[in-house]
Design a protein around this motif. Sequence first.
Motif, PDB file in Angstrom:
ATOM      1  N   ASN A  36       0.837  -1.191   0.000  1.00  0.00           N
ATOM      2  CA  ASN A  36       0.000   0.000   0.000  1.00  0.00           C
ATOM      3  C   ASN A  36       0.880   1.252   0.000  1.00  0.00           C
ATOM      4  OD1 ASN A  36      -2.563  -1.314   0.154  1.00  0.00           O
ATOM      5  ND2 ASN A  36      -2.230  -1.697   2.333  1.00  0.00           N
ATOM      6  N   ASN A  42      -1.012  -5.246   1.556  1.00  0.00           N
ATOM      7  CA  ASN A  42      -2.358  -5.588   1.111  1.00  0.00           C
ATOM      8  C   ASN A  42      -2.366  -7.052   0.687  1.00  0.00           C
ATOM      9  OD1 ASN A  42      -4.423  -5.948  -1.190  1.00  0.00           O
ATOM     10  ND2 ASN A  42      -5.034  -3.980  -0.322  1.00  0.00           N
ATOM     11  N   LYS A  69      -9.649  -1.651  -7.849  1.00  0.00           N
ATOM     12  CA  LYS A  69      -9.182  -2.438  -6.719  1.00  0.00           C
ATOM     13  C   LYS A  69      -7.850  -1.899  -6.212  1.00  0.00           C
ATOM     14  CE  LYS A  69     -12.396  -5.705  -6.706  1.00  0.00           C
ATOM     15  NZ  LYS A  69     -13.335  -5.888  -5.587  1.00  0.00           N
ATOM     16  N   ASP A  70      -7.684  -1.927  -4.888  1.00  0.00           N
ATOM     17  CA  ASP A  70      -6.423  -1.484  -4.279  1.00  0.00           C
ATOM     18  C   ASP A  70      -5.242  -2.288  -4.817  1.00  0.00           C
ATOM     19  OD1 ASP A  70      -7.869   0.322  -2.813  1.00  0.00           O
ATOM     20  OD2 ASP A  70      -7.773  -0.803  -0.945  1.00  0.00           O
ATOM     21  N   ASN A  74      -1.949  -0.728  -6.493  1.00  0.00           N
ATOM     22  CA  ASN A  74      -0.629  -0.984  -5.907  1.00  0.00           C
ATOM     23  C   ASN A  74       0.334  -1.578  -6.936  1.00  0.00           C
ATOM     24  OD1 ASN A  74      -1.578  -0.067  -3.446  1.00  0.00           O
ATOM     25  ND2 ASN A  74      -1.901  -2.104  -2.586  1.00  0.00           N
ATOM     26  N   ARG A 103      -8.844   2.000   2.268  1.00  0.00           N
ATOM     27  CA  ARG A 103      -7.557   2.144   1.592  1.00  0.00           C
ATOM     28  C   ARG A 103      -6.424   2.220   2.616  1.00  0.00           C
ATOM     29  NH1 ARG A 103      -4.764   1.123  -2.484  1.00  0.00           N
ATOM     30  NH2 ARG A 103      -3.418   2.678  -3.393  1.00  0.00           N
ATOM     31  N   ASN A 104      -5.327   1.524   2.339  1.00  0.00           N
ATOM     32  CA  ASN A 104      -4.124   1.493   3.182  1.00  0.00           C
ATOM     33  C   ASN A 104      -4.292   0.706   4.478  1.00  0.00           C
ATOM     34  OD1 ASN A 104      -2.217   2.878   1.550  1.00  0.00           O
ATOM     35  ND2 ASN A 104      -3.184   4.826   2.079  1.00  0.00           N
TER      36      ASN A 104
END
Length: 205
Positions: A36, A42, A69-70, A74, A103-104
């Motif tokens: 992240n 993540n 999507k995260d 990333n 997030r994160n």
Amino acid sequence: MAKLVIDFDEINEKSRMKLVKGSVIPRPIAWITTLNENGSVNLAPFSYFNAVSPTLVIVSFQRNGAKQKDTFLNITREKEAVIHIVNKSLIEEMDRTSSPLERNKSELELTHLTVSPSMKVKTPGIEEALIRFEVVLEESLTLKNYDKTEDEADLVILRVIGSVIDETVYDSTKGYVLSDVLQPVARLGGTEYATIKKIPFKREF
């Protein structure tokens, strides 16, 4: 035997999805660690995943509306990730990491898993996974929906540059992965999972 003829122009998006996802099975699961923005790890599973060459794999990340999507964000920022093969003993931990978080935030906080340093990338791996691949980004593509009216998913092509594999699931003499020992888990339709069972078969030619 009667056949149903289904024109995808005449059914809705959900029906298309259920038909394709319920038929293209089993689908392998990419359980991916990425970094992240704040340096936390993540961890999330994705079942639009497969190999497309001896060292290239693809993963597709479905969007939630316009939100990406995260894991995809990333990967495109850091240009790397670690993909883990989910085996039967890890299915509950894997399922926990599918929960949406802010997030994160790290999904590792939901598990009892241990992170382990990687060989060639900054992103750590999961120690408990029997096979993991260190990958770098080759290319990314935006995928449209059926009507081509909006962006539906983000696809990445990843190059495998290294692997950490438990000796119990690898025949180092022949270079074979022992799938019956690994017991990989695959995704079916809906929320169902499956393992692999070999079928006796002898080629006639």
